[in-house]
Write a protein that holds these residues in place. Structure first.
Motif, PDB file in Angstrom:
ATOM      1  N   GLU A 136       0.820  -1.209   0.000  1.00  0.00           N
ATOM      2  CA  GLU A 136       0.000   0.000   0.000  1.00  0.00           C
ATOM      3  C   GLU A 136       0.859   1.267   0.000  1.00  0.00           C
ATOM      4  OE1 GLU A 136      -2.463  -0.497   3.384  1.00  0.00           O
ATOM      5  OE2 GLU A 136      -3.916  -1.794   2.364  1.00  0.00           O
ATOM      6  N   ARG A 137       2.059   1.193   0.578  1.00  0.00           N
ATOM      7  CA  ARG A 137       2.915   2.366   0.661  1.00  0.00           C
ATOM      8  C   ARG A 137       3.723   2.605  -0.612  1.00  0.00           C
ATOM      9  NH1 ARG A 137       6.432   1.640   5.907  1.00  0.00           N
ATOM     10  NH2 ARG A 137       7.453   3.458   4.993  1.00  0.00           N
ATOM     11  N   SER A 138       3.751   1.640  -1.510  1.00  0.00           N
ATOM     12  CA  SER A 138       4.546   1.788  -2.720  1.00  0.00           C
ATOM     13  C   SER A 138       4.025   2.944  -3.575  1.00  0.00           C
ATOM     14  CB  SER A 138       4.495   0.502  -3.549  1.00  0.00           C
ATOM     15  OG  SER A 138       5.090   0.713  -4.826  1.00  0.00           O
ATOM     16  N   PRO A 139       4.924   3.806  -4.064  1.00  0.00           N
ATOM     17  CA  PRO A 139       4.489   4.890  -4.952  1.00  0.00           C
ATOM     18  C   PRO A 139       3.888   4.387  -6.254  1.00  0.00           C
ATOM     19  CG  PRO A 139       6.875   4.749  -4.881  1.00  0.00           C
ATOM     20  CD  PRO A 139       6.369   3.860  -3.791  1.00  0.00           C
ATOM     21  N   LEU A 140       4.127   3.113  -6.570  1.00  0.00           N
ATOM     22  CA  LEU A 140       3.548   2.563  -7.791  1.00  0.00           C
ATOM     23  C   LEU A 140       2.040   2.388  -7.687  1.00  0.00           C
ATOM     24  CD1 LEU A 140       6.306   0.059  -8.878  1.00  0.00           C
ATOM     25  CD2 LEU A 140       5.493   2.043 -10.145  1.00  0.00           C
ATOM     26  N   ARG A 141       1.500   2.372  -6.460  1.00  0.00           N
ATOM     27  CA  ARG A 141       0.043   2.349  -6.338  1.00  0.00           C
ATOM     28  C   ARG A 141      -0.539   3.659  -6.861  1.00  0.00           C
ATOM     29  NH1 ARG A 141       2.010  -1.557  -5.090  1.00  0.00           N
ATOM     30  NH2 ARG A 141       1.675  -1.725  -7.331  1.00  0.00           N
ATOM     31  N   VAL A 142       0.155   4.767  -6.604  1.00  0.00           N
ATOM     32  CA  VAL A 142      -0.279   6.063  -7.129  1.00  0.00           C
ATOM     33  C   VAL A 142      -0.171   6.067  -8.645  1.00  0.00           C
ATOM     34  CG1 VAL A 142       0.137   8.548  -7.098  1.00  0.00           C
ATOM     35  CG2 VAL A 142       0.449   7.212  -5.019  1.00  0.00           C
TER      36      VAL A 142
END
Length: 212
Positions: free
Chosen positions: A8-14
């Motif tokens: 959830e913290r990965s910037p790739l989710r954004v």
């Protein structure tokens, strides 16, 4: 491998949200920039995110040796481990290596037919079927529109997503209404996602030029 918190913290989710759900099977994505800005690091970041979620990745490089690409993966993985305090990093690294294959085309022209044959070889003899393919150093200048169409057809028929890197230059003309510069602009009809990396006051800005 990838804990819920790290995922959830990965910037790739954004990034996935911004392109409406990720690249997806059967699609081509391109990351473009001038030399030395970070195309390879960006692609390895995408690959590691897939690998740590249990997906298999096949990485092709036209410019680096297998050992050099592996070292780059280790460097990016170590940065990730430190930034998110990844638990059980040794086992996660081992799982990543088992789910990843690296292939180099140094000194050998890349063709879609070579990729097709390599995918068939890995499937038959290694029992390795990737869900994502990275092609770092694709020759957009020398490629024909038929090559990109064939690559898109291959992605669809095999059920994989393919990310490519494209080298641009400061003098490249922009003849595309989306702002996509040459040499990528002429292939835009077959590409689903286009990302441009730009240096910006000591950081790298990611500019999305095309998405789904």
């Amino acid at each position: 491998m990838f804990t819920k918190e790290v995922n959830e913290r990965s910037p790739l989710r954004v990034f996935e949200k911004s392109i409406h759900g990720g690249l997806g099977k059967g699609n081509l994505g391109v990351v473009m920039s001038r030399a030395g800005v970070g195309k390879t690091a960006f692609l390895i970041g995408i690959a590691l995110d897939d690998l740590m979620r249990g997906r298999k990745v096949l990485h092709f490089s036209s410019k680096d040796s297998v050992d050099h690409v592996r070292e780059f993966y280790d460097e990016v993985f170590e940065d990730l481990r430190r930034s998110v305090h990844l638990d059980n990093a040794a086992q996660t690294r081992l799982d990543v290596e088992r789910a990843r294959m690296i292939h180099t085309y140094r000194g050998i022209p890349f063709t879609v037919e070579k990729l097709r044959n390599d995918l068939a070889f890995y499937k038959e003899h290694v029992h390795f079927e990737p869900e994502a393919v990275i092609i770092d150093g694709f020759d957009f200048v020398g490629a024909a529109e038929t090559d990109m169409a064939s690559l898109r057809d291959l992605a669809g028929s095999v059920g994989i997503e393919i990310w490519l890197s494209a080298l641009t230059h400061r003098t490249d003309e922009i003849s595309n209404e989306r702002g996509i510069p040459n040499p990528v602009a002429r292939f835009e009809p077959w590409i689903s996602v286009v990302v441009n990396l730009e240096p910006n006051e000591g950081a790298i800005s990611l500019r999305l030029l095309k998405d789904h």
